[in-house]
Structure formats: structure tokens, C-alpha cells
Write a protein that holds these residues in place. Structure first.
Motif, mmCIF file in Angstrom:
data_model
loop_
_atom_site.group_PDB
_atom_site.id
_atom_site.type_symbol
_atom_site.label_atom_id
_atom_site.label_comp_id
_atom_site.label_asym_id
_atom_site.label_seq_id
_atom_site.Cartn_x
_atom_site.Cartn_y
_atom_site.Cartn_z
ATOM 1 N N VAL A 23 -42.068 -11.116 12.199
ATOM 2 C CA VAL A 23 -41.360 -10.007 12.857
ATOM 3 C C VAL A 23 -41.165 -10.282 14.345
ATOM 4 O O VAL A 23 -40.231 -9.752 14.955
ATOM 5 N N ARG A 24 -42.002 -11.123 14.924
ATOM 6 C CA ARG A 24 -41.918 -11.358 16.368
ATOM 7 C C ARG A 24 -40.556 -11.868 16.827
ATOM 8 O O ARG A 24 -40.000 -11.314 17.788
ATOM 9 N N SER A 43 -38.147 -9.066 16.635
ATOM 10 C CA SER A 43 -38.364 -8.082 17.693
ATOM 11 C C SER A 43 -37.776 -8.552 19.018
ATOM 12 O O SER A 43 -37.086 -7.796 19.712
ATOM 13 N N SER A 96 -46.348 -10.066 10.178
ATOM 14 C CA SER A 96 -46.431 -9.681 11.590
ATOM 15 C C SER A 96 -45.926 -10.796 12.507
ATOM 16 O O SER A 96 -45.307 -10.526 13.539
ATOM 17 N N ARG A 135 -34.317 -6.601 20.323
ATOM 18 C CA ARG A 135 -34.476 -5.829 21.553
ATOM 19 C C ARG A 135 -33.451 -6.265 22.591
ATOM 20 O O ARG A 135 -32.772 -5.430 23.210
#
Length: 260
Positions: A194-195, A198, A191, A202
Motif C-alpha cells: 500500500v505504501r 499511498s 501494508s 496522495r
């Protein structure tokens, strides 16, 4: 008079940008810093986004130097009643600080991270908007640029977390019970990894899509038709810079919170 002239120049650039995009070939980076292209290529670096970023950075540094000049001459600047560049800069910085203060309430607080996140927000905004200027390609439509921005946020997030909470920061990766460590540890690591993906995907995806839309409609009709989509591009540029800073501030606050 100056505002009217700047407005006319901006309107001309908005009209001319599709023409340049459709014609291709000309870039400000090649015109101003073309002598740096060959060394960068020899080092295996794509010169186009690097040189465009360098141009935008130099422009922002010059503007910041001019805007900050009144504040360097005195500790307390009295209001002049004029909407000058220094006043605009003061309002902008104060607004960003107030926004960050509403999110980052633990640890070092918002002020120490203001130079980083404030610079990120303004720099990414103008990198995004540079794609609307003839002869520029937005560096933020390159994944290697956005991932570099995101990795810096990723590293600083965990640095602030460890600095604020010490060894207790590691406990968030282990879960509430020792028996859950084999399950929670890989989930938490994934998690967190993934930041940065992300953040970078984006920004990269939205700016690439926006740039492609303008190019497609420029190929159909270079003058006039792409203008509404360029207006949408301004909105996308502002939103993506805002989202990047917002998520970065949230990550900082989560890392420094007392919940660990």
C-alpha cells in the motif's frame, strides 16, 4: 535590478497563466520538443508529461551545473558575503541533509540517500510548480508519473532493509510468534504494498485537484480571479514535495532500523 526583472517576469507569468489555461492549445513541450511526440506516441507513451519532465529536468541540471561550478574549482569554498546562486544551493543542500539526518539515523545514514531524496524533493517541487507557468501541465497530475516515483522508493526501501539487516529483515513480515505467521504475513505484505499507492495517489490527487481548481476559475474569469488559488497552488506544491520526501525518509529509516 536583476531580481526586480525576475520578479516582474514571475508576476507576469502569474497573471498570464490563467489566460493560457483558458485558451488552451499552446504547450512549451510541443514548441521545443515537438519532434519527439510522434515517436513516443508510436511506443504507446503519452508525450505530454514525459516532455514536460524532460524540460524541467534539463533546466534543473543546467542550474545545478552553474551553481556547483565554484565548488568544483576548490575543495573548500570561502564565504563571499554575497547571496549568489552557489550560496543558495549550498544552503538548500545543507538544509535537506540536516532534515534527512534527523529522520534516518540507522544503517547507511542520511548522506548516501541525499542525492536520491534531495533530487526527488527538488524535482517534484518544480514539476508541481510548472503547472503555474503558461504552456506547462504539471506531470505530477498524471498517475503513471507519480506511481513510477513511488515504485523506485518501494524497491530501494526493501533493498536498504535487506542490505542492512540481511535475512533478519524478513522476520518483520512474520510477527513476534510462529503461530501468528499465517495472520501477520498477509497483513504485512499488504501494508508494504500500500505504501507506493499511498505515495503516488496522495501526490497525484492533490496536484490534480489543485490544477482543476485553477482551470475552473480561469474559465469563469481568466485574469485576476484565479490568482488567489494559484497562490494556494504554490503552497500545495511545496507541501506535497515535502510530504513525499518525508514519508520516503521514514520508510528508509524503518527498513534499516535495528528493530527487526
Amino acid at each position: 535590478m536583476l531580481c526586480k526583472r525576475l520578479g516582474l517576469v514571475g508576476f507576469f507569468l502569474m497573471l498570464a497563466s490563467p489566460v493560457f489555461a483558458a485558451a488552451g492549445g499552446f504547450t512549451w513541450s510541443h514548441l521545443l520538443l515537438g519532434w519527439l511526440e510522434a515517436p513516443l506516441v508510436e511506443w504507446g507513451i503519452d508525450p505530454l508529461p514525459i516532455l514536460d519532465m524532460l524540460i524541467v529536468a534539463v533546466v534543473l541540471i543546467v542550474v545545478a551545473f552553474i551553481a556547483g561550478k565554484p565548488f568544483r574549482s576548490t575543495e573548500m569554498r570561502e564565504p563571499t558575503g554575497q547571496a549568489d546562486l552557489a550560496h543558495f544551493a549550498e544552503v538548500t543542500v545543507d538544509g535537506i541533509l540536516s532534515f534527512l539526518s534527523g529522520i534516518i539515523k540507522h544503517g547507511v545514514g542520511a548522506r548516501p540517500v541525499l542525492p536520491l531524496l534531495g533530487t526527488y524533493g527538488i524535482f517534484i517541487l518544480f514539476l508541481n510548480l510548472s503547472g503555474l507557468i503558461p504552456g506547462f501541465n504539471p506531470p505530477t497530475d498524471q498517475f503513471n508519473v507519480t506511481i513510477a516515483f513511488a515504485v523506485i522508493i518501494f524497491v530501494l526501501t526493501h533493498y536498504l532493509g535487506i542490505k542492512q539487516n540481511g535475512s533478519h529483515y524478513i522476520k518483520q513480515f512474520l510477527g513476534p510468534m510462529p503461530v501468528l505467521v499465517p495472520l501477520m504475513l498477509p497483513i504485512e505484505i499488504i501494508s508494504h504494498l500500500v505504501r507506493p499507492l499511498s505515495l503516488s495517489i496522495r501526490l497525484f490527487g492533490n496536484m490534480t485537484g489543485d490544477h482543476k481548481v485553477v482551470l475552473i476559475f480561469s474559465a469563469i474569469l481568466a485574469v485576476g480571479l484565479p490568482i488567489p488559488f494559484m497562490g494556494m497552488g504554490i503552497l500545495v506544491s511545496v507541501l506535497q514535495a515535502f510530504v513525499f520526501v518525508l514519508l520516503s525518509a521514514i520508510y528508509f529509516e524503518m527498513a534499516m532500523s535495528e528493530a527487526h
